[in-house]
Scaffold this active site. Sequence first.
Site, PDB file in Angstrom:
ATOM      1  CE1 TYR A 129      -4.112  -1.799   0.439  1.00 36.15           C
ATOM      2  CE2 TYR A 129      -2.973  -2.986   2.191  1.00 36.15           C
ATOM      3  CZ  TYR A 129      -4.044  -2.859   1.325  1.00 36.15           C
ATOM      4  OH  TYR A 129      -5.052  -3.784   1.351  1.00 36.15           O
ATOM      5  CE  LYS A 230      -4.373  -8.630  -4.054  1.00 35.89           C
ATOM      6  NZ  LYS A 230      -5.609  -7.987  -3.659  1.00 35.89           N
ATOM      7  CG  HIS A 254      -9.204  -5.221  -1.664  1.00 39.27           C
ATOM      8  ND1 HIS A 254      -8.151  -4.364  -1.887  1.00 39.27           N
ATOM      9  CD2 HIS A 254      -9.116  -5.573  -0.355  1.00 39.27           C
ATOM     10  CE1 HIS A 254      -7.469  -4.193  -0.761  1.00 39.27           C
ATOM     11  NE2 HIS A 254      -8.042  -4.921   0.181  1.00 39.27           N
ATOM     12  N   GLY A 286      -9.881 -14.074  -5.879  1.00 35.72           N
ATOM     13  CA  GLY A 286     -11.279 -13.816  -5.575  1.00 35.72           C
ATOM     14  C   GLY A 286     -12.166 -15.013  -5.859  1.00 35.72           C
TER      15      GLY A 286
END
Length: 367
Positions: A129, A230, A254, A286
């Site tokens: 991040y 991503k 996410h 996911g």
Amino acid sequence: MEITNVMEYEKLAKEKLPKMIYDYYSSGAEDQWTLKENRHAFSRILFRPRILVDVSKIDMTTTVLGFKISMPIMVAPTAMQKMAHPDGEYATARASAAAGTIMTLSSWGTSSVEEVASTGPGVRFFQLYVYKDRNVVTQLVKRAENAGFKAIVLTVDTPRLGRRESDIKNRFVLPPNLTLKNFDGLNLGKLDKTDDSGLASYVAGQVDRSLSWKDVQWLKKITPLPILVKGVLTAEDARIAVQHGVAGIVVSNHGARQLDYVPATIMALEEVVKATQSRVPVYLDGGVRRGTDVFKALALGASGVFIGRPVVFSLVVDGEAGVRKTLQMLHDELELTMALSGCRSLAEITRNHIVAPWDPPRVAPRL
């Protein structure tokens, strides 16, 4: 109870974990439509198996960014794993290495890059991040490099945290005995209790909302490590990512924890793959819970998949052994799916092995 598939771990984890922690790991954003759709969408893709193929030998090995791994199933970044089990990221790192696959460590791990590296050999990626303080980011990337991590997985779908209503109701906060270990010593490691989700408040205070494509260029300047982006769901963004020289793309929503009512990743995958024109590998995370799901992703053009929640829930139930079993079960299910579809290697898995809901009707050839 004998566990025969990875989904059974979630039921057992729910019984074992405090409600706040289980809800944090399991929930999605707002109405949780995308959370359900991540799973349901796989069920709408059907197989076209080929028969009378000699499948006495099956090769599932593949290469990711030049690293040979045992199967196209890798471990996604999931935060704060010591909430799941005291060994946390240590156990996941050891289990991933034992399975011969890649672990991705979250920026928000409860173990640091150095601690994970200390568990022994293994190919590891670092999920990043971007914080408002770029010195923090630079330090973190350099530490990941020095600890032997092989790639940076840049999460690009979180300028703000999605509205996770269970976290708001539970006033989610990191248990007092834990910190975000990568930020210890920087006064950035604690999630304080608030009148909201503690994580949402933390993200609002620390994560840079101005993150843009120019920052991908900046990141490339500060590290020689390959960068995976991503959080891509559209052809438009896939093309821009390729133009910016990324090493690969992860099609991700996410875990359905950001914007609700985006498509399931398996539904967005083919659009992204086509847009890249084979210039970079495309991966998916996911909703993957079965080897059949992995096969479907590969048939739609993915070079591999990352799994998140199955790792965390098996970690809760049985620590390192649980994560090992999860990876082994998915490996074995994919191998069986390949055999029953007539595929002896990953290269033999083609688009013709599946039927997707958006495909035009097939016309039978005349005999």
